[in-house]
Scaffold this motif. Structure first.
Motif, short mmCIF file in Angstrom:
data_model
loop_
_atom_site.label_atom_id
_atom_site.label_comp_id
_atom_site.label_asym_id
_atom_site.label_seq_id
_atom_site.Cartn_x
_atom_site.Cartn_y
_atom_site.Cartn_z
N ALA A 1 -2.54 5.31 5.09
CA ALA A 1 -1.94 6.34 4.24
C ALA A 1 -2.81 7.60 4.20
O ALA A 1 -2.31 8.73 4.30
N ARG A 2 -4.12 7.40 4.06
CA ARG A 2 -5.03 8.55 4.04
C ARG A 2 -5.00 9.30 5.36
O ARG A 2 -4.97 10.55 5.38
N ASN A 3 -5.03 8.56 6.47
CA ASN A 3 -5.00 9.22 7.78
C ASN A 3 -3.68 9.95 8.01
O ASN A 3 -3.67 11.08 8.54
N LEU A 4 -2.57 9.32 7.61
CA LEU A 4 -1.27 9.96 7.78
C LEU A 4 -1.16 11.22 6.94
O LEU A 4 -0.66 12.26 7.40
N ARG B 1 2.78 5.74 0.03
CA ARG B 1 2.69 6.59 -1.15
C ARG B 1 2.24 5.80 -2.37
O ARG B 1 1.39 6.25 -3.14
N ILE B 2 2.77 4.58 -2.53
CA ILE B 2 2.46 3.82 -3.74
C ILE B 2 1.00 3.42 -3.79
O ILE B 2 0.38 3.44 -4.86
N VAL B 3 0.39 3.07 -2.64
CA VAL B 3 -1.02 2.67 -2.70
C VAL B 3 -1.92 3.87 -3.01
O VAL B 3 -2.92 3.73 -3.71
N LEU B 4 -1.56 5.05 -2.52
CA LEU B 4 -2.33 6.24 -2.87
C LEU B 4 -2.19 6.57 -4.35
O LEU B 4 -3.15 6.94 -5.02
N LEU C 1 2.40 14.18 0.10
CA LEU C 1 2.31 12.85 -0.51
C LEU C 1 3.69 12.30 -0.76
O LEU C 1 3.99 11.13 -0.48
N GLU C 2 4.56 13.13 -1.30
CA GLU C 2 5.91 12.68 -1.63
C GLU C 2 6.73 12.36 -0.38
O GLU C 2 7.70 11.61 -0.45
N ALA C 3 6.33 12.93 0.76
CA ALA C 3 7.06 12.69 2.01
C ALA C 3 6.60 11.42 2.73
O ALA C 3 7.24 11.00 3.69
N LEU C 4 5.52 10.82 2.27
CA LEU C 4 5.03 9.61 2.92
C LEU C 4 5.99 8.45 2.70
O LEU C 4 6.72 8.41 1.70
N PRO C 5 6.00 7.49 3.62
CA PRO C 5 6.78 6.26 3.37
C PRO C 5 6.35 5.62 2.06
O PRO C 5 5.18 5.71 1.66
N THR C 6 7.27 4.96 1.40
CA THR C 6 7.01 4.40 0.07
C THR C 6 5.78 3.50 0.04
O THR C 6 4.96 3.56 -0.87
N LYS C 7 5.62 2.64 1.06
CA LYS C 7 4.51 1.67 1.03
C LYS C 7 3.16 2.37 1.10
O LYS C 7 2.15 1.82 0.61
#
Length: 222
Positions: A196-199, A162-165, A154-160
């Motif tokens: 985000a969920r798929n990534l 990560r924030i929606v999750l 989760l922390e490695a996801l792009p900011t846009k």
């Protein structure tokens, strides 16, 4: 626990009197109006009411405890200074989260600039010391339980993404609240969430596969 988080009334020099307990049941609108007239005690109550959720959101975005403490304080100070311009078009917590979100974006941008400068200096140092040869460090994967793995990815996801999750699943906000905070159409919010969920799912599967393959190799060599 509030003291451990930053815990704002004291950090912001907003002391609470014994009479403050009688005001705890006041709604946000009453406390905001009082704060706009310079009532620091009323604002301290708002800080106490929302500090934990604001801190948790910021921590998820920045993934650094010390930075999260500093940016939480910065966000509440910005809110205090910005109260004269608050007209109530949005709910107070939505307005507050938007301030915190923008503070995080500024911090992330500053971090990127600092990191770029640091990388440039380190690269030059390596070139000077090793005559242009690259140094590669081998990393080892340690066993992770599911919760730790999800948090890491989760922390490695792009900011846009990560924030929606974080807002949807950890802060449990509605699409409408998220749209107000992020200033995006609800359709865009849903698209970001889907991606985000798929990534996140793909990264979790890839990491588990990598861990499994490493374990097989290790067992074969034993």
């Amino acid at each position: 626990m509030d003291e451990d988080l930053l815990h704002s009334a004291r950090s912001l020099n907003l002391p609470l009197s014994s009479a403050a307990r009688a005001r705890l049941e006041q709604d946000d609108a009453q406390l905001v109006r009082a704060s706009q007239h310079g009532d620091r005690e009323a604002f301290a109550l708002l800080v106490q009411r929302y500090q934990r959720r604001v801190f948790n959101m910021i921590l998820r975005m920045l993934q650094d405890y010390e930075e999260a403490c500093e940016i939480t304080q910065e966000a509440f100070l910005a809110a205090w200074q910005g109260l004269p311009t608050f007209r109530g078009e949005a709910r107070f917590p939505t307005w507050l989260y938007r301030i915190a979100y923008n503070c995080c974006l500024r911090q992330l941008e500053q971090r990127r600039r600092d990191k770029a400068l640091q990388n440039a200096m380190q690269e030059q140092q390596l070139l000077d010391e090793a005559g242009g040869q690259r140094c590669q460090a081998e990393s080892t994967l340690e066993a992770r339980d599911r919760q730790a793995l999800v948090r890491e990815q989760l922390e490695a996801l792009p900011t846009k993404y990560r924030i929606v999750l974080v807002l949807r699943h950890l802060q449990e906000m509605t699409y409408e609240e998220m749209a107000e905070i992020l200033m995006m159409p609800i359709g865009t919010i849903k698209t970001h969430l889907f991606r985000a969920r798929n990534l996140l799912k793909e990264r979790l599967q890839a990491q588990r596969q990598a861990d499994s393959q490493k374990a097989e190799v290790t067992n074969a060599l034993q």
